[in-house]
Write an enzyme that holds these catalytic residues in place. Structure first.
Site, PDB file in Angstrom:
ATOM      1  N   CYS A  45       0.840  -1.214   0.000  1.00 37.78           N
ATOM      2  CA  CYS A  45       0.000   0.000   0.000  1.00 37.78           C
ATOM      3  C   CYS A  45       0.867   1.253   0.000  1.00 37.78           C
ATOM      4  O   CYS A  45       0.552   2.244  -0.668  1.00 37.78           O
ATOM      5  CB  CYS A  45      -0.913   0.016   1.224  1.00 37.78           C
ATOM      6  SG  CYS A  45      -2.063  -1.354   1.282  1.00 37.78           S
TER       7      CYS A  45
HETATM    8  C1  BEZ Z   1       0.556  -4.633   1.841  1.00 41.27           C
HETATM    9  O1  BEZ Z   1       0.168  -3.522   1.515  1.00 41.27           O
HETATM   10  O2  BEZ Z   1       1.740  -4.945   1.759  1.00 41.27           O
HETATM   11  C2  BEZ Z   1      -0.416  -5.666   2.330  1.00 41.27           C
HETATM   12  C3  BEZ Z   1      -1.564  -5.275   2.988  1.00 41.27           C
HETATM   13  C4  BEZ Z   1      -2.441  -6.237   3.471  1.00 41.27           C
HETATM   14  C5  BEZ Z   1      -2.155  -7.581   3.283  1.00 41.27           C
HETATM   15  C6  BEZ Z   1      -1.012  -7.950   2.590  1.00 41.27           C
HETATM   16  C7  BEZ Z   1      -0.131  -6.992   2.104  1.00 41.27           C
END
Ligand code: BEZ
Length: 211
Positions: A45
């Site tokens: 994210c």
């Molecule tokens: C991420 O943004 O890395 C992420 C967020 C939730 C679950 C898995 C990865």
């Protein structure tokens, strides 16, 4: 029933990092991108919001306003934004909705219970100036989206909404486009003075008309 292409994008009012925003007022006559993230302070994210921030000028050139959604609270968004700016070398200047009660997530079907009962998936909606949904993409939490592809689709949507053309597979701005099937080749030659190349009666190309 989940939202589909051509549906009217639901309006809402929400708390964001830029204050309380009414979605339709925020969009005005612009195109819009509403996109969700599973959670703040997560790696994929962080890169996605950073990439979007680095492309802010490109979205502005396309008269497109961006609005991010996360179900985490406002104070977390503010702390996370600092991290995004620091680690991605950017300046996040678009609002991030604090959708703690999941109003927006539920309106737009961003929670897919068999993926996660609490976090949103990576949903992205492109909304036209007529407030109709033009594109929906859904990615899992583990895969970051390609924001250059989002720009490419915007270019295609904006072109094809103004001219009787479509864009072929892997099209990029500046490349030839496809003449709409409702136009005869004879009419197409008048309508597209740069020329029409007929490969099959149903497959005709012309140079991009707005260049
Ligand atoms: C991420 O943004 O890395 C992420 C967020 C939730 C679950 C898995 C990865």
């Amino acid at each position: 029933m989940s939202l589909q292409l051509g549906d009217t994008a639901p309006d809402f009012t929400a708390e964001t990092t830029e204050g309380k925003i009414n979605f339709y007022d925020y969009l005005g006559d612009s195109w819009g991108i509403l996109f969700s993230h599973p959670a703040d302070f997560t790696p994929v994210c962080t890169t996605e919001l950073g990439k979007t921030a680095l492309l802010q000028k490109e979205f502005a050139k396309r008269n497109t306003k961006v609005l991010a959604v996360s179900v985490d609270p406002l104070n977390q968004h503010k702390g996370w934004t600092k991290d995004i700016n620091e680690t991605q070398n950017c300046d996040v200047a678009f609002p991030i909705i604090a959708d703690e009660d999941k109003t927006v997530a539920n309106l737009y079907g961003m929670i897919h219970p068999n993926a996660s009962t609490t976090a949103t998936v990576r949903s992205l909606f492109i909304i036209g100036p007529d407030k109709k949904i033009k594109l929906i993409i859904l990615y899992p939490a583990s895969t970051g989206r390609n924001f250059n592809e989002v720009l490419r689709v915007l270019d295609s949507l904006q072109l094809t909404s103004n001219y009787s053309v479509s864009t072929p597979a892997d099209w990029n701005p500046g490349e030839d486009v496809i003449v709409g099937t409702s136009i005869s080749t004879e009419d197409a030659k008048k309508k597209f003075p740069k020329g029409v190349r007929e490969v099959k009666p149903y497959l005709r190309y012309t140079p991009q008309p707005n260049l």
